[in-house]
Design a protein around this motif. Structure first.
Motif, mmCIF file in Angstrom:
data_model
loop_
_atom_site.group_PDB
_atom_site.id
_atom_site.type_symbol
_atom_site.label_atom_id
_atom_site.label_comp_id
_atom_site.label_asym_id
_atom_site.label_seq_id
_atom_site.Cartn_x
_atom_site.Cartn_y
_atom_site.Cartn_z
ATOM 1 N N GLU A 144 0.826 -1.054 -0.041
ATOM 2 C CA GLU A 144 0.005 0.121 -0.004
ATOM 3 C C GLU A 144 0.832 1.303 0.082
ATOM 4 N N ILE A 187 13.479 -0.198 10.727
ATOM 5 C CA ILE A 187 13.620 0.963 11.325
ATOM 6 C C ILE A 187 14.859 1.167 12.088
ATOM 7 N N HIS A 188 15.745 0.161 11.971
ATOM 8 C CA HIS A 188 17.085 0.473 12.725
ATOM 9 C C HIS A 188 18.006 1.213 11.819
ATOM 10 N N PRO A 200 13.061 3.755 6.753
ATOM 11 C CA PRO A 200 12.101 4.641 6.493
ATOM 12 C C PRO A 200 12.585 5.959 5.737
ATOM 13 N N VAL A 257 6.479 -6.683 14.706
ATOM 14 C CA VAL A 257 6.871 -5.725 15.615
ATOM 15 C C VAL A 257 6.903 -4.292 15.258
ATOM 16 N N ASN A 258 7.655 -3.943 14.039
ATOM 17 C CA ASN A 258 7.917 -2.455 13.544
ATOM 18 C C ASN A 258 6.608 -2.049 13.085
ATOM 19 N N VAL A 259 5.996 -2.959 12.212
ATOM 20 C CA VAL A 259 4.633 -2.283 11.136
ATOM 21 C C VAL A 259 3.434 -2.431 12.023
ATOM 22 N N LYS A 260 3.105 -3.567 12.566
ATOM 23 C CA LYS A 260 1.956 -4.015 13.201
ATOM 24 C C LYS A 260 1.938 -3.730 14.609
ATOM 25 N N GLY A 261 2.878 -3.465 15.243
ATOM 26 C CA GLY A 261 2.944 -3.303 16.644
ATOM 27 C C GLY A 261 2.637 -4.459 17.482
ATOM 28 N N TYR A 262 3.076 -5.596 17.073
ATOM 29 C CA TYR A 262 2.670 -6.811 17.615
ATOM 30 C C TYR A 262 3.962 -7.719 18.127
ATOM 31 N N ARG A 311 15.891 -6.060 18.679
ATOM 32 C CA ARG A 311 14.460 -5.653 18.494
ATOM 33 C C ARG A 311 13.455 -6.128 19.568
ATOM 34 N N LEU A 361 14.428 -5.417 23.027
ATOM 35 C CA LEU A 361 14.114 -4.019 23.453
ATOM 36 C C LEU A 361 12.663 -3.850 23.633
ATOM 37 N N GLU A 362 11.844 -4.743 23.159
ATOM 38 C CA GLU A 362 10.321 -4.694 23.301
ATOM 39 C C GLU A 362 10.131 -5.500 24.512
#
Lengths: 116, 417
Positions: free
Chosen positions: B37, B47-48, B63, B146-151, B172, B175-176
């Motif tokens: 999309e 995102i690193h 990004p 983790v990075n896009v869906k937040g899960y 990653r 960290l989460e």
């Protein structure tokens, strides 16, 4: 005199650097390819720092990538994660926008992407 | 049927750079087809930081790197179709694409640039024994969660493979709030960048088990644990070395394969070594007017090099559109001793200019020599202190040297010099 071996993390070359330390004083740096490596090594033996990259949630539920605009002390990493995890922001966000001002003194959390 | 001068399949870093370059070299009728999309491809979930050091002399996140190119595409008003999947490609450069607005569309292009990227090798490709249960992901899938869906897909993690994505995900997930118990690597050395071993594993005291693999995955509905074993020099598990780790999640980071289903269908010749198309130095495949660049052609170490290669492909495609097909005088370029491949696989002597040869070594070599030979004649020798398979090497051949070639070009590596 103490010798410390490091791998530079500034770029993908990953130079093996040797730092000679006299107490807290850096006597010499060897093995680096560029000035970034020297700077990294000098900081790493005294107070290691890293740029933190993570995400915050937007109000619409999507994730926004963010980073600290300067390296933070490595020992603060989990403290920073805890604080950032509580942050929710509203759209629209532009790349480079400050998400958290002074996350640590003089260091902001900034957006790495536009929100839409 | 729609008509464009250049159709680019894929809107990731390769497609974006190719589009900008083709436009700047004089072709304005360009269409980028992207199935996601948004533009940016895999960079959106990376995102690193550490991207862009070669090209922009600054350390950017994925990004941010993507945005540099998305901006350039938007500035030029280059047309983009999002949420659009390409179903097929023919030798005559007819692209069949589908999306929910227009249904199925046929698009005729004068030139096509393949920029589809690569996919992760999966558990299936490795035949790891054990339960087929929930909690097993490729590292890139976990990264998207983790990075896009937040899960967060798990709390107690074991990672197989020390490729960069696996290392990045070890950090990653840590960290989460997850606990990464081990990263297992079947080889005696890591396939990831050294900096990632330091800043992703050592920084968080995550153990790296070299010469180890997962020999069994346990679980009923969800993973409950894995058995890891040391392996011998033939990569066979050593009996008695087993160690059990309780976990709820297993990530696989075991290599990337160029995604060439469309290329195969179009009858483009693929290299069994790179799994990408065989190309000339301008990145044209053996099908006239179809070009390839980025990870669909050869899996790169750095996105900076993807951009560089894609700009070359974009320029070449625009030349093809503006000047028509040029007659070639091709010679083969072959991987000799101790190299796993060389790209380009063919060099067109008529093209003019110098040619950069890209290759990977088949093992770790110290104090070695890269040789470029025309039959028995040595054209070039370059000494190297270290050469490892994880880092793509390159040598430059001047126009004079190219012109002088009479036979086949062989690039090899000599040990102990």
């Amino acid at each position: 005199m103490k010798k410390i071996s490091l791998t530079c993390v500034e770029c993908p070359l990953g130079c093996d650097i040797t730092v000679e330390l006299d107490g807290e004083r850096v006597v010499s740096v060897a093995g680096n390819t560029c000035p970034r490596g020297e700077k990294y090594a000098k900081a790493e033996v005294v107070c290691p720092k890293r740029v933190l990259t993570t995400t915050v949630r937007l109000e619409n539920g999507k994730m926004l990538p963010v980073k600290t605009n300067q390296p933070i002390e490595k020992s603060l990493t989990f403290n920073a994660m805890q604080r950032v995890s509580k942050v929710t922001v509203a759209s629209p966000i532009k790349i480079g926008d400050v998400i958290v001002k002074d996350l640590y003194e003089g260091i902001d959390l900034v957006a790495c992407a536009n929100s839409d | 049927m729609k008509n464009y001068d250049i159709v680019i399949i894929g809107g990731g870093p390769a497609g974006l750079a190719a589009a900008v370059s083709a436009y700047d070299n004089g072709v304005k009728s360009i269409l980028i087809l992207e199935r996601d999309e948004c533009l940016g491809g895999i960079l959106n979930q990376c995102i690193h930081n550490g991207f862009g050091l070669t090209r922009f002399k600054e350390s950017m996140t994925g990004p941010e790197y993507a945005y540099k190119f998305i901006e350039e595409v938007q500035k030029r008003g280059i047309e983009v179709s999002l949420n659009t999947t390409v179903l097929s490609l023919t030798k005559d450069k007819v692209v069949t694409a589908i999306n929910s607005q227009e249904g199925v569309t046929l698009i005729k292009a004068k030139a096509v640039i393949l920029a589809m990227g690569c996919r992760e090798r999966s558990r299936g490709a490795l035949n790891v024994a054990g339960a087929r249960v929930a909690g097993i992901y490729s590292a890139g899938t976990a990264q998207k969660y983790v990075n896009v869906k937040g899960y967060l897909p798990g709390k107690d993690v074991v990672i197989l493979g020390s490729g960069d994505i696996g290392l990045i995900m070890a950090r990653r997930m840590t960290l989460e709030g997850a606990k990464v118990h081990a990263v297992c690597e079947i080889m005696p050395h890591s396939s990831g960048l050294k900096r990632n071993i330091v800043q992703c594993l050592n920084d968080f005291d995550i153990p790296l088990y070299l010469s180890h693999t997962i020999t069994r995955i346990d679980g009923d509905k969800r993973v409950t644990g894995v058995e890891i074993s040391a392996v011998d020099s033939d990569k066979k598990p050593i009996k008695g070395s087993e160690k059990y780790i309780k976990c709820d999640t297993v990530l696989f980071s075991v290599g990337l394969i160029p995604e060439n289903e469309l290329s195969k269908e179009a009858g483009i010749r693929l290299s069994p070594k790179t799994k990408g198309a065989e190309v000339y130095q301008n990145r044209e495949t053996d099908v006239s007017g179809i070009f390839a660049c980025g990870n669909v052609l050869q899996v790169h170490d750095l996105v900076d090099f993807v951009s560089e290669e894609s700009e070359l492909a974009g320029k070449s495609a625009s030349e093809y559109v503006l000047n028509g097909e040029a007659e070639k005088n091709a010679i083969n370029c072959i991987a000799g001793a101790n190299l796993s491949y060389v790209l380009p696989q063919r060099i067109d002597k008529n093209a003019g200019g110098s040619v950069t040869l890209f290759f990977r070594t088949s093992g770790v070599f110290k104090n070695c020599k890269i040789t470029v030979q025309d039959g028995q004649k040595t054209l070039l020798e370059i000494k190297k202190r270290v050469a490892v398979p994880g880092e793509m090497e390159r040598v430059n051949l001047t126009e004079d040297k190219i012109k002088s070639i009479v036979g086949e070009l062989t690039v090899g590596l000599e040990e102990g010099v």
